[in-house]
Design an enzyme around this catalytic site. Structure first.
Site, PDB file in Angstrom:
ATOM      1  N   LYS A  44       0.841  -1.206   0.000  1.00 49.34           N
ATOM      2  CA  LYS A  44       0.000   0.000   0.000  1.00 49.34           C
ATOM      3  C   LYS A  44       0.875   1.254   0.000  1.00 49.34           C
ATOM      4  O   LYS A  44       0.727   2.127   0.835  1.00 49.34           O
ATOM      5  CB  LYS A  44      -0.986  -0.019   1.156  1.00 49.34           C
ATOM      6  CG  LYS A  44      -1.971  -1.176   1.061  1.00 49.34           C
ATOM      7  CD  LYS A  44      -3.062  -1.093   2.078  1.00 49.34           C
ATOM      8  CE  LYS A  44      -4.252  -0.473   1.389  1.00 49.34           C
ATOM      9  NZ  LYS A  44      -5.436  -0.455   2.224  1.00 49.34           N
ATOM     10  N   HIS A  45       1.796   1.300  -0.985  1.00 44.45           N
ATOM     11  CA  HIS A  45       2.666   2.456  -1.126  1.00 44.45           C
ATOM     12  C   HIS A  45       3.271   2.482  -2.533  1.00 44.45           C
ATOM     13  O   HIS A  45       3.106   1.557  -3.302  1.00 44.45           O
ATOM     14  CB  HIS A  45       3.786   2.435  -0.076  1.00 44.45           C
ATOM     15  CG  HIS A  45       4.694   1.260  -0.196  1.00 44.45           C
ATOM     16  ND1 HIS A  45       4.508   0.102   0.515  1.00 44.45           N
ATOM     17  CD2 HIS A  45       5.806   1.044  -0.955  1.00 44.45           C
ATOM     18  CE1 HIS A  45       5.460  -0.764   0.210  1.00 44.45           C
ATOM     19  NE2 HIS A  45       6.263  -0.214  -0.680  1.00 44.45           N
ATOM     20  N   ARG A  46       3.950   3.566  -2.811  1.00 44.71           N
ATOM     21  CA  ARG A  46       4.791   3.707  -4.001  1.00 44.71           C
ATOM     22  C   ARG A  46       6.088   4.332  -3.520  1.00 44.71           C
ATOM     23  O   ARG A  46       6.258   4.565  -2.324  1.00 44.71           O
ATOM     24  CB  ARG A  46       4.096   4.541  -5.078  1.00 44.71           C
ATOM     25  CG  ARG A  46       3.574   5.875  -4.620  1.00 44.71           C
ATOM     26  CD  ARG A  46       2.684   6.514  -5.697  1.00 44.71           C
ATOM     27  NE  ARG A  46       1.801   7.498  -5.116  1.00 44.71           N
ATOM     28  CZ  ARG A  46       1.848   8.806  -5.381  1.00 44.71           C
ATOM     29  NH1 ARG A  46       2.753   9.274  -6.234  1.00 44.71           N
ATOM     30  NH2 ARG A  46       1.012   9.643  -4.817  1.00 44.71           N
TER      31      ARG A  46
END
Length: 124
Positions: A44-46
């Site tokens: 749940k990130h970049r």
């Protein structure tokens, strides 16, 4: 945009040998693996800079990916050690649907840096 590359695999009566050589589009600075996952969602990130290459060396999992605002989500199932998913820095991603025996190995282009993570998803 994330994409799958097929890793060269040699198979004979003794088993399989998969090679990760000259196919990862970056120099590897870090390797980590995720395993023993329950029904949780990981990721749940970049990133700002980090490229990643993900391989399920055992079992399977799903990786959802979005490359920018207004872009549709891509769904990837990693269920073979001969599949490698290249995840670019701008790819907001998460991993779920881990099989009980899944071992997800990830190669990263950068050393760990908490400041490299962006946790906000893109707008739909």
């Amino acid at each position: 945009m994330a994409n799958i590359i097929d890793l060269k695999t040699f198979t004979d009566s003794r088993g399989n040998l998969t090679v990760v050589e000259k196919v990862i589009p970056f120099d590897i600075k870090r390797v980590f693996y995720i395993y023993g996952v329950d029904d949780s969602v990981r990721g749940k990130h970049r990133h700002k800079k980090t490229l990643q290459a993900a391989i399920s060396i055992q079992g399977s999992c799903r990786i959802m990916n979005q490359s920018g605002t207004g872009q549709p989500y891509q769904e990837f199932t990693l269920d073979s050690p001969s599949k490698c998913l290249i995840i670019n820095p701008e790819d907001y991603h998460w991993m779920d649907r881990f099989s009980k025996d899944c071992i997800l190995m990830v190669f990263a282009s950068e050393f760990y840096d908490a400041g490299d993570y962006i946790f906000e998803p893109y707008e739909q």
